[in-house]
Design a protein around this motif. Sequence first.
Motif, PDB file in Angstrom:
ATOM      1  N   ALA A  67     -17.353  -1.084 -11.879  1.00  0.00           N
ATOM      2  CA  ALA A  67     -17.517  -0.071 -10.834  1.00  0.00           C
ATOM      3  C   ALA A  67     -18.981   0.165 -10.463  1.00  0.00           C
ATOM      4  N   ASP A  68     -19.888  -0.394 -11.246  1.00  0.00           N
ATOM      5  CA  ASP A  68     -21.321  -0.189 -11.020  1.00  0.00           C
ATOM      6  C   ASP A  68     -21.920  -1.451 -10.385  1.00  0.00           C
ATOM      7  N   GLY A 150      -9.996  -8.505  10.801  1.00  0.00           N
ATOM      8  CA  GLY A 150     -10.080  -7.847  12.103  1.00  0.00           C
ATOM      9  C   GLY A 150     -11.185  -6.814  12.160  1.00  0.00           C
ATOM     10  N   GLY A 151     -12.238  -7.036  11.399  1.00  0.00           N
ATOM     11  CA  GLY A 151     -13.368  -6.113  11.391  1.00  0.00           C
ATOM     12  C   GLY A 151     -13.228  -4.962  10.421  1.00  0.00           C
ATOM     13  N   GLU A 152     -12.043  -4.792   9.839  1.00  0.00           N
ATOM     14  CA  GLU A 152     -11.799  -3.709   8.899  1.00  0.00           C
ATOM     15  C   GLU A 152     -12.023  -4.188   7.462  1.00  0.00           C
ATOM     16  N   ALA A 153     -12.738  -3.384   6.671  1.00  0.00           N
ATOM     17  CA  ALA A 153     -13.016  -3.741   5.291  1.00  0.00           C
ATOM     18  C   ALA A 153     -11.744  -3.716   4.446  1.00  0.00           C
ATOM     19  N   VAL A 154     -11.623  -4.691   3.555  1.00  0.00           N
ATOM     20  CA  VAL A 154     -10.493  -4.779   2.632  1.00  0.00           C
ATOM     21  C   VAL A 154     -11.055  -4.732   1.210  1.00  0.00           C
ATOM     22  N   VAL A 155     -10.585  -3.796   0.420  1.00  0.00           N
ATOM     23  CA  VAL A 155     -11.073  -3.640  -0.953  1.00  0.00           C
ATOM     24  C   VAL A 155     -10.257  -4.525  -1.894  1.00  0.00           C
ATOM     25  N   LEU A 156     -10.934  -5.468  -2.549  1.00  0.00           N
ATOM     26  CA  LEU A 156     -10.283  -6.381  -3.480  1.00  0.00           C
ATOM     27  C   LEU A 156     -10.875  -6.222  -4.874  1.00  0.00           C
ATOM     28  N   THR A 157     -10.080  -6.547  -5.888  1.00  0.00           N
ATOM     29  CA  THR A 157     -10.622  -6.631  -7.238  1.00  0.00           C
ATOM     30  C   THR A 157     -11.449  -7.910  -7.340  1.00  0.00           C
ATOM     31  N   LEU A 158     -12.193  -8.034  -8.423  1.00  0.00           N
ATOM     32  CA  LEU A 158     -13.039  -9.215  -8.599  1.00  0.00           C
ATOM     33  C   LEU A 158     -12.215 -10.494  -8.608  1.00  0.00           C
ATOM     34  N   LYS A 159     -11.088 -10.499  -9.315  1.00  0.00           N
ATOM     35  CA  LYS A 159     -10.263 -11.697  -9.401  1.00  0.00           C
ATOM     36  C   LYS A 159      -9.601 -12.014  -8.067  1.00  0.00           C
ATOM     37  N   GLU A 160      -9.159 -10.991  -7.342  1.00  0.00           N
ATOM     38  CA  GLU A 160      -8.573 -11.217  -6.016  1.00  0.00           C
ATOM     39  C   GLU A 160      -9.606 -11.840  -5.085  1.00  0.00           C
TER      40      GLU A 160
END
Length: 228
Positions: A67-68, A150-160
Motif C-alpha cells: 500500500a506504500d 476508455g480514459g478511466e482509471a482501473v485499480v488492479l492488484t500487483l498480480k493482476e
Amino acid sequence: MIICVEDEQNICELEVYTLQSVGMEAEGCASGKELFALLEQHIPELIVLDIMLPDEDGMSILARLRADKRYASIPVIMATAKGSEYDKVKGLDGGADDYIAKPFGMLEMVARIKAVLRRCASQQSAKTDDGLIRRGTLEVHELEHQVRVGGEAVVLTLKEYELLKLLLLHPGIVFSRDKLLNDIWGYEFSGETRTVDVHIRTLRQKLGEAGELIETIRGVGYRMAAEK
C-alpha cells in the motif's frame, strides 16, 4: 541488500550468514517495527518475510508494503511454518512474489531469491520505450504503473497488473496456467493453477468490455486476442 524478517534469532542469523556467504548483502530483523525502521535507511532488493511474528503478522506487513508507493515494488518471499494450500494462495494473492514453507534448506532459499530477482530484472527490461501499451480503449502506463480503460482509471492488484501486462506484450500467444504461475509467481505450484483462474476472472471483471480481449483456450490457458 536482502532483508530477512525472522523472530527466531538462530534462524535469522543462519539466513543472513548463508546469503552473505554466496556474495549477497543481507541484514536481519525480528519484527515489522524493525523492518520499517530499516526501510527508512535503505530500500532492499528483496525481503524474506516470516508470517508468524511477535508484534504484527507477515500478512499485515505485506499489505502495508504493497500500500506504500515507496515499498510497493520490493519483491517479497513469504516464509512460514504453515504449509497448507490456503496459506500459500493467501500470501500470493496478497502480493507476495514467492512462498517458501518451513523448514526449508538454505540452498533452496538462495535459489528462490535468485529466481525472483531474475524474474523482476526480466520484467524491467521488457518495458516499452514510451512506457505505454495500448490496445483499443485499454492502456497500460508502465511509468505510472496505471491501467485505464476508455480514459478511466482501473485499480488492479500487483498480480493482476503483471498478468495483464504479460498478456498484452504477447498478443496471440497462448500461456498455460503453469506457465503463468511460473512467470508471474516465480515457480510452479502443482495443483494450484486455480489461483490463475481467480486472477483472470477478477481482471476481466475490472476491465469491463476490454476484459473480452483475454481469451480462454479450453484445456490449456489464456491469451490476449491477436491484433487484427
